[in-house]
Design an enzyme around this catalytic site. Sequence first.
Site, mmCIF file in Angstrom:
data_model
loop_
_atom_site.group_PDB
_atom_site.id
_atom_site.type_symbol
_atom_site.label_atom_id
_atom_site.label_comp_id
_atom_site.label_asym_id
_atom_site.label_seq_id
_atom_site.Cartn_x
_atom_site.Cartn_y
_atom_site.Cartn_z
ATOM 1 N N HIS A 109 0.780 -1.180 -0.075
ATOM 2 C CA HIS A 109 0.058 0.150 0.011
ATOM 3 C C HIS A 109 0.908 1.209 -0.059
ATOM 4 O O HIS A 109 1.913 1.098 0.697
ATOM 5 C CB HIS A 109 -0.881 0.000 1.262
ATOM 6 C CG HIS A 109 -1.335 1.627 1.685
ATOM 7 N ND1 HIS A 109 -0.870 2.247 2.653
ATOM 8 C CD2 HIS A 109 -2.484 2.024 1.120
ATOM 9 C CE1 HIS A 109 -1.591 3.432 2.807
ATOM 10 N NE2 HIS A 109 -2.444 3.181 1.898
ATOM 11 N N ASN A 111 0.417 6.046 -0.242
ATOM 12 C CA ASN A 111 -0.447 6.920 -0.470
ATOM 13 C C ASN A 111 0.452 8.235 -0.405
ATOM 14 O O ASN A 111 1.265 8.270 0.650
ATOM 15 C CB ASN A 111 -1.517 6.952 0.740
ATOM 16 C CG ASN A 111 -2.442 8.151 0.683
ATOM 17 O OD1 ASN A 111 -1.883 9.094 0.997
ATOM 18 N ND2 ASN A 111 -3.380 7.867 0.101
ATOM 19 N N VAL A 112 0.233 9.185 -1.131
ATOM 20 C CA VAL A 112 0.837 10.528 -0.889
ATOM 21 C C VAL A 112 -0.282 11.530 -1.160
ATOM 22 O O VAL A 112 -1.063 11.390 -2.197
ATOM 23 C CB VAL A 112 2.210 10.762 -1.994
ATOM 24 C CG1 VAL A 112 3.283 10.122 -1.431
ATOM 25 C CG2 VAL A 112 1.687 10.244 -3.413
ATOM 26 N N ARG A 113 -0.321 12.617 -0.583
ATOM 27 C CA ARG A 113 -1.455 13.393 -0.358
ATOM 28 C C ARG A 113 -1.289 14.773 0.059
ATOM 29 O O ARG A 113 -0.241 15.067 0.897
ATOM 30 C CB ARG A 113 -2.866 12.741 0.293
ATOM 31 C CG ARG A 113 -2.250 12.827 1.830
ATOM 32 C CD ARG A 113 -3.355 11.616 2.624
ATOM 33 N NE ARG A 113 -2.957 11.670 3.924
ATOM 34 C CZ ARG A 113 -2.178 10.658 4.324
ATOM 35 N NH1 ARG A 113 -1.872 9.692 3.541
ATOM 36 N NH2 ARG A 113 -1.801 10.332 5.613
ATOM 37 N N GLY A 261 -18.337 12.327 1.169
ATOM 38 C CA GLY A 261 -19.125 11.912 0.051
ATOM 39 C C GLY A 261 -18.553 11.593 -1.118
ATOM 40 O O GLY A 261 -18.960 11.934 -2.056
#
Length: 305
Positions: A109, A111-113, A261
Site C-alpha cells: 500500500h 499513499n501521498v497526499r 461524500g
Amino acid sequence: MSANPDISAVRTYLLDLQDRICAAVATEDGTAAFRTDDWTRPEGGGGRTRILADGPVFEKAGVAFSHVRGTRLPPSATAHRPELVGQSWEALGVSLVIHPRNPHVPTSHANVRFFCTTSTASAPVWWFGGGFDLTPYYGYEDDCAHWHRTARDAVAPFGDALYPRFKQWCDDYFFLKHRAEPRGIGGLFFDDFSELGFDRSFALLREVGDAFVPAYLPIVARRKTTPTTDAERQWQLYRRGRYVEFNLVWDRGTHFGLQSGGRTESILMSLPPLVRWDYDQRPSPGTPEAKLHDVFLQPRDWANS
C-alpha cells in the site's frame, strides 16, 4: 521557500506518479492492463481511478488519483484540528493497493497526499501526508530489509531523524487495536506535515512517492514464481481479512472519503477480490504461518538488520 502552496505543481506531480506506477506494475505483471475510470464529484473535483485485475502476477491492483473540494471538513479531518471545523477545503492524492496472486508476494500500500483549507477569512492551512507499508503472508528477511532500507534512503536527504520517526508512526498507525496485532511490517507514515516549508515538504513527498516502485517491485520479481500450495493460498485469503478489517475500521483515509461524500467505488478499491474469515484460526507452532506473527510482524529495526 514558497510562501503559499503551489497546488498546480502538486497535481502535475501526482498525475505523473500515477502514470509511472501503473506502467511499472503492468510491465511486471506482463499480461493484464489497467482500465481507467474518470469520475467527477458533485460537490467539486473528481479523479482518475485505474484498476488492473486477474493478471498472472497481480490479482488486483488499484492506483487512484483524486483532486476534490468541499465546503465543510468532515469529522475525520478535524478530530486532531478542531480549529478547522467548518472550513472549506481542497485535497489531492494518489493512493494505491496491490494484491498479488502468489502468497509469497506481499500486499503493498502507498499513499501521498496534500490538503489545504480554502477559507477566504484566513490564511490557508496546508499539510502533506503519506507513506508506504508492506503486508507479507510469508516472511523473508531480505525482503523486509530491502523494503525498509529503501524507505530509509528515501527520506535520508531530509535528516537522519525522519526515518525512525516515520517508521514508528507507521508501526503505530497500521495496528489493529481490536486484535492487538500489526497489519504488516510497516514502512513509512506521516501526516499533517508542513514543518520544512512548502518547497522542502513537497520535495519529501516526491521522494516518498518515487521510492515505492524500487521498494516493492524487486520483491515481486523475486517471489512471483515461488512454488505454492492450496494451503498457502487459504492462509493468504485468511490474512487478507486483517487488511479488510483495518481499512474499514481504522483507516482515516477511508473514513475521510466516505464522510466527505467521496466516490465509494474508488475509496473501496483497496479491498482484495477474495478473502476469508475462519473462526479463531491459530497456526501450528513452528510453522511459517506462526513465524509470520511471532517474528515478522513484531516491530524491528529492519533497515539495519
